[in-house]
Motif scaffolding. Sequence first.
Motif, PDB file in Angstrom:
ATOM      1  N   SER A 144      -9.196   7.382  -5.332  1.00 40.39           N
ATOM      2  CA  SER A 144      -8.057   6.478  -5.111  1.00 40.39           C
ATOM      3  C   SER A 144      -8.319   5.129  -5.768  1.00 40.39           C
ATOM      4  O   SER A 144      -7.415   4.532  -6.378  1.00 40.39           O
ATOM      5  N   ILE A 181       0.706   7.863   2.987  1.00 38.18           N
ATOM      6  CA  ILE A 181      -0.331   8.849   2.698  1.00 38.18           C
ATOM      7  C   ILE A 181      -1.366   8.840   3.818  1.00 38.18           C
ATOM      8  O   ILE A 181      -1.918   7.790   4.160  1.00 38.18           O
ATOM      9  N   ALA A 205       0.854  -1.188   0.000  1.00 44.64           N
ATOM     10  CA  ALA A 205       0.000   0.000   0.000  1.00 44.64           C
ATOM     11  C   ALA A 205       0.887   1.235   0.000  1.00 44.64           C
ATOM     12  O   ALA A 205       2.112   1.136   0.133  1.00 44.64           O
ATOM     13  N   LEU A 206       0.266   2.391  -0.131  1.00 42.41           N
ATOM     14  CA  LEU A 206       0.983   3.665   0.025  1.00 42.41           C
ATOM     15  C   LEU A 206       0.841   4.074   1.489  1.00 42.41           C
ATOM     16  O   LEU A 206       0.014   4.912   1.848  1.00 42.41           O
ATOM     17  N   ARG A 258       2.126   8.194  -7.851  1.00 41.61           N
ATOM     18  CA  ARG A 258       2.697   7.478  -6.706  1.00 41.61           C
ATOM     19  C   ARG A 258       2.373   5.989  -6.794  1.00 41.61           C
ATOM     20  O   ARG A 258       3.199   5.130  -6.469  1.00 41.61           O
ATOM     21  N   ILE A 259       1.149   5.679  -7.193  1.00 39.90           N
ATOM     22  CA  ILE A 259       0.767   4.279  -7.388  1.00 39.90           C
ATOM     23  C   ILE A 259       1.652   3.641  -8.458  1.00 39.90           C
ATOM     24  O   ILE A 259       2.184   2.536  -8.277  1.00 39.90           O
ATOM     25  N   TRP A 318      -4.888   8.865  -3.247  1.00 41.04           N
ATOM     26  CA  TRP A 318      -3.639   8.246  -3.697  1.00 41.04           C
ATOM     27  C   TRP A 318      -3.381   8.687  -5.141  1.00 41.04           C
ATOM     28  O   TRP A 318      -4.119   8.285  -6.047  1.00 41.04           O
ATOM     29  N   LEU A 343      -6.320   0.078   1.624  1.00 39.41           N
ATOM     30  CA  LEU A 343      -6.733   1.451   1.335  1.00 39.41           C
ATOM     31  C   LEU A 343      -7.582   1.861   2.534  1.00 39.41           C
ATOM     32  O   LEU A 343      -8.768   1.541   2.620  1.00 39.41           O
TER      33      LEU A 343
END
Length: 394
Positions: free
Chosen positions: A88, A34, A30-31, A44-45, A40, A65
């Motif tokens: 996102s 953030i 995951a990010l 970046r993804i 998102w 998420l």
Amino acid sequence: MRESWRWYGDFDKITLPEIAQTGATGIVTALHEIPYGEVWPRQRIAAVRDKVQAAGFDWVVVESLPIHERIKRGEGDLSALFANYRQSMANLAAEGIHTICYNFMPLLDWTRTDLAAPVARGGSCLRFSAPRMAAFELHMLGRAEAEADYSPEVRAEAAAWFQQATEEDRETLLRSIMAGLPGAYDRYDVAGLRAGLALYDGIGREALRANYRRFLEEVIPAAEDLGMRFCVHPDDPPRDILGLPRIVSNAEDIGWILGAVDSPANGLTLCAGSLGANPVNDVPAIARQFAERIHFAHLRNVRKDPDGSFEEAAHLDGDTDMVALIAALLEEEARRRDSGRADAEIPFRPDHGHDLLDDAARGAHPGYPLIGRLRGLAELRGVVRALSHPLIRG
């Protein structure tokens, strides 16, 4: 079944080249940097996806998420938060990631009281001690209502532990309870936790369910349009905790969720450990009951104590019949293939391994060591291979 591995990106002490040596081909990430509720960004993804692919993997599942706490509380005008969440989702789908694992646990993620409980013959594991959790709730947090949540025997043991515990012992307990929060976010101190819990005053099981239904109604139609699969992770532990209701803890809960918005996009992460910590749950039976809506699996095992405590067992030990569970998942994959589904394969990952050999020195995220999970993956791979062999299939 698709062998996968959870990777915490820049926060992870385990590298992608090391993960490649485990044999896993899918990455679950995951990010994490953030903040909850923000969009998102596609770039970046794409950067994470490209890094994963350059190392020889596919990014197979987003975990997680996260859902903003205001959505869980149903607090105020949530239109911007829902819009951000859907954006996102759209950005993930545009970059080729279509499966999202998430949870609806209020305030805290998975909760343990011990991050390094000793294991027979060496190593350590995650443990949830009912007496230590009671000590935290009653004597550190000062939540008097918690008396009703624990037996007299557990409360007595909790009081004895607290009376002899040093300040360092109590700080270690607090850090352990906070360790399930992912990413770069600050953990709560006792005062901060009290303040967070106060925001949930008056929100019981039915109110939380209503807020969850609203979330599903806001996101599942978008998931259908985007060709995405959502899969809720069960509560961990699967019981009310800190006075907060938990509503994803057993088969009845799962049935309610999947029926609240009845869509193939609204599915389940079959976490054998989370469900297995609830004495009422027959995990292989749950897998068979909801098989067609399982989009992802966490395969781990737990060993329960009569007082409500439990600890992570080796993947093929513990209270859940892991062979029967994997057989149920393989049967569902076969059914999907026979029906012509292109997405028949169920991604899974070994979860919450023991710290073995030099795992402790590495300092990986609690529950996510390299060697312990490698052992678990090897054991699970052997079961999958054996059950898939023509001699076994007949």
